[in-house]
Design a protein around this motif. Structure first.
Motif, PDB file in Angstrom:
ATOM      1  N   UNK A   1       0.781  -6.838   4.698  1.00 55.51           N
ATOM      2  CA  UNK A   1       0.839  -6.077   4.042  1.00 55.51           C
ATOM      3  C   UNK A   1       2.141  -5.094   3.774  1.00 55.51           C
ATOM      4  N   UNK A   2       2.992  -4.389   2.889  1.00 53.09           N
ATOM      5  CA  UNK A   2       3.572  -4.009   3.064  1.00 53.09           C
ATOM      6  C   UNK A   2       3.010  -2.542   2.764  1.00 53.09           C
ATOM      7  N   UNK A   3       3.596  -1.420   3.677  1.00 59.11           N
ATOM      8  CA  UNK A   3       3.551  -0.067   3.313  1.00 59.11           C
ATOM      9  C   UNK A   3       4.619   0.494   2.885  1.00 59.11           C
TER      10      UNK A   3
ATOM     11  N   UNK B   1       0.757  -1.687   0.190  1.00 55.26           N
ATOM     12  CA  UNK B   1       0.085  -0.330  -0.212  1.00 55.26           C
ATOM     13  C   UNK B   1       0.831   1.234  -0.188  1.00 55.26           C
ATOM     14  N   UNK B   2       0.814   2.351  -0.845  1.00 62.83           N
ATOM     15  CA  UNK B   2       1.658   3.174  -0.945  1.00 62.83           C
ATOM     16  C   UNK B   2       0.707   4.517  -0.178  1.00 62.83           C
ATOM     17  N   UNK B   3       1.825   5.460   0.399  1.00 64.52           N
ATOM     18  CA  UNK B   3       0.653   6.726   1.222  1.00 64.52           C
ATOM     19  C   UNK B   3       2.238   7.737   0.377  1.00 64.52           C
TER      20      UNK B   3
ATOM     21  N   UNK C   1       1.356  -4.160 -10.460  1.00 65.34           N
ATOM     22  CA  UNK C   1       0.484  -5.750  -9.854  1.00 65.34           C
ATOM     23  C   UNK C   1       1.091  -5.892  -8.219  1.00 65.34           C
ATOM     24  N   UNK C   2       1.772  -5.325  -7.854  1.00 68.93           N
ATOM     25  CA  UNK C   2       1.907  -5.500  -6.685  1.00 68.93           C
ATOM     26  C   UNK C   2       1.545  -4.467  -5.932  1.00 68.93           C
ATOM     27  N   UNK C   3       0.133  -3.985  -6.303  1.00 70.76           N
ATOM     28  CA  UNK C   3       0.018  -2.636  -5.484  1.00 70.76           C
ATOM     29  C   UNK C   3      -1.354  -3.099  -5.271  1.00 70.76           C
ATOM     30  N   UNK C   4      -2.026  -2.609  -3.793  1.00 75.80           N
ATOM     31  CA  UNK C   4      -2.824  -2.235  -3.309  1.00 75.80           C
ATOM     32  C   UNK C   4      -3.430  -0.937  -3.513  1.00 75.80           C
TER      33      UNK C   4
END
Length: 393
Positions: free
Chosen positions: A85-87, A45-47, A151-154
Motif C-alpha cells: 500500500x502507499x503511505x 495509509x495516511x499519517x 474509498x482509496x484509504x486504509x
C-alpha cells in the motif's frame, strides 16, 4: 502563512524529497509526501500531524508526527522493504488556529470539510486568510480539490507526544489513544462603562474586567465538578486599558473539553447561562461568539489493537496502556474521512506541553519509530469483506 511558517513548510518538503518521497505543498499549505507502492491499485495509509505552533510553544507537539514517519519510511526504503500500500505523510499547515482563530484548517481540507467562510476570517492586523494564502502564492479556489477519496484509504495513524503526565508517571514510553476529547470554544466580549478610577464609587461601577474575573471563576468551579471535564480561559484582555481607568471593555476566550459531548455541552450551557446572569447583575453587556465545536472522536478498535501489538513487539510489554487524549488533534478531522488511530509518546518535565519546557527522550522516539515501522509492516491489506467490517466506536 508567516515567513517562518512558509520556510518551515519548504524545509519539510526538502526533507521528504531527501527521504525519497514525492513531495509538494498544497493550496492550504499542507506539506504532502507520498511513498508510492508498486502494487497495482494500491490504497493509501495516511499519517502525519501539524507543523504550526501555539505562541511560545514547545518543539515536539505536532512536528514529531511528521518527522518520525519521514525517518521511518526512509529507513524502510533503504532496507529494501516494499509495502503493498502507499503511505502519505501530511504536515498539516494549521491545527492550532492561533492566527485566524479557527483550528484544523489543513486537515479539514484533506477531510473534505473545509468551510470556505474561513477564508474571510481576519487576523489581529486585519489580514484575511484568503489574502494571506494568496500572498504566499497559494490558490484558495483549489482547496476543495484537496479532499481525499475515502474509498482509496486504509486509515490514518497519528504519532503524537502525550501532552500529559500519565505515561511518565507509569514509566511507559508509549501508549495507545482510545479517544480524543471533544472541544468547544467561544470568544466573549464584555461591554461595561469606563470611568475615572478615583471618582466612581464601587457600587456604581459597570466594570467589564470585574465581570470577566467572575466568569473565569465560574468556568473553574463548574468544570471542577466532573472528572475529565476541563475549562480554560487562555486569553484575557482589556482593550485600551489604563491604570487609572475603570475597564469599559474586556475580552476573553473560553475552551471547554470532555471525553463526552454531552458532558461538555452541559458544562458550556451552564457557563454561558451563568455568564449572562453575571453580566445582568453587574450592568454590563455580553456578546458571545462561537469559534469552534469539535465532537469527541473515538479511535478505531482495530487500529488500537494493531498499535498495541506493535508496542508489545518493540518494548516487550505484555499489555499496552490505553488512554484518552485531552488535546485536539488533526485525527479528529480525518475521522470524518477514514478510521483513525493514535500512538502516544511519553513527555518529560511532568508532561508539560504548549510550553518551551516540552520535551521527550531520544530513546522513546527510537521506540516509537520502531513501533511505527512494525505497524506498517504488519498492516494487512483488507479484502472486500474487511472493507465492510468497520470498527464500532
Amino acid at each position: 502563512m508567516t515567513p517562518v511558517h512558509r520556510a518551515t513548510a519548504a524545509l519539510l518538503r526538502e526533507w521528504m524529497l531527501e527521504a525519497g518521497l514525492d513531495a509538494h505543498i498544497d493550496a492550504i499549505g499542507n506539506v504532502v509526501g507520498r511513498w508510492r507502492s508498486a502494487r497495482p491499485g494500491a490504497k493509501t495509509l495516511l499519517t502525519g500531524s501539524h507543523y504550526d505552533t501555539v505562541i511560545d510553544a514547545g518543539r515536539y507537539d505536532g512536528r514529531l508526527g511528521i518527522l518520525l514517519p519521514i525517518v521511518a519510511v526512509q529507513q524502510l526504503r533503504l532496507a529494501g522493504v516494499a509495502l503493498p500500500f502507499s503511505v502519505e505523510i501530511i504536515g498539516f499547515s494549521d491545527e492550532e488556529g492561533v492566527r485566524f482563530q479557527t483550528a484544523f484548517l489543513g486537515s479539514s481540507a484533506v477531510a473534505g470539510s473545509f468551510d470556505a467562510a474561513h477564508l474571510d476570517r481576519r487576523d489581529a492586523a486585519g489580514i484575511s486568510l484568503r489574502d494571506a494564502l494568496i500572498a504566499a502564492n497559494h490558490d484558495p479556489d483549489a482547496i476543495p480539490a484537496l479532499a481525499r477519496d475515502a474509498a482509496q484509504l486504509l486509515g490514518y495513524l497519528e504519532v503524537h507526544i502525550e501532552q500529559g503526565p500519565v505515561l511518565l508517571t507509569e514509566d511507559r514510553a508509549l501508549g495507545v489513544v482510545s479517544a480524543i476529547n471533544g472541544c468547544v470554544r467561544h470568544r466573549v466580549a464584555i461591554s461595561g462603562e469606563a470611568g475615572h478610577a478615583g471618582t466612581v464609587p464601587m457600587d456604581l461601577r459597570h466594570d467589564a474586567a470585574a465581570a470577566a474575573a467572575e466568569i473565569i471563576l465560574l468556568v473553574e468551579q463548574r468544570c471542577a465538578q466532573v472528572p475529565g471535564l476541563v475549562g480554560t480561559v487562555g486569553q484575557l484582555g482589556v482593550p485600551n486599558g489604563a491604570v487609572n481607568v475603570i475597564p469599559g471593555a474586556c475580552e476573553l476566550s473560553l475552551d471547554i473539553r470532555a471525553p463526552s459531548d454531552a458532558v461538555r455541552d452541559a458544562a458550556a450551557a451552564d457557563i454561558l447561562a451563568g455568564s449572562a446572569r453575571i453580566a445582568a447583575r453587574r450592568g454590563v453587556a455580553l456578546r458571545i461568539d462561537p469559534l469552534l465545536k469539535v465532537p469527541a472522536t473515538p479511535c478505531a478498535l482495530n487500529l488500537q489493537a494493531r498499535i498495541a501489538a506493535s508496542i508489545g513487539r518493540v518494548t516487550g510489554s505484555a499489555e499496552a496502556r490505553h488512554l484518552p487524549s485531552g488535546a485536539g488533534h488533526d485525527a479528529m478531522q480525518i475521522a470524518g474521512l477514514t478510521e483513525v488511530g493514535m500512538l502516544f509518546v511519553r513527555c518529560g518535565h511532568g508532561g508539560i506541553s504548549h510550553h518551551p519546557a516540552e520535551t521527550l527522550s531520544a530513546e522513546d522516539v527510537e521506540l516509537a519509530t520502531a513501533a511505527f515501522m512494525d505497524f506498517l509492516q504488519q498492516f494487512p491489506i483488507p479484502d472486500a469483506a474487511d472493507n465492510q467490517a468497520r470498527s464500532d466506536p
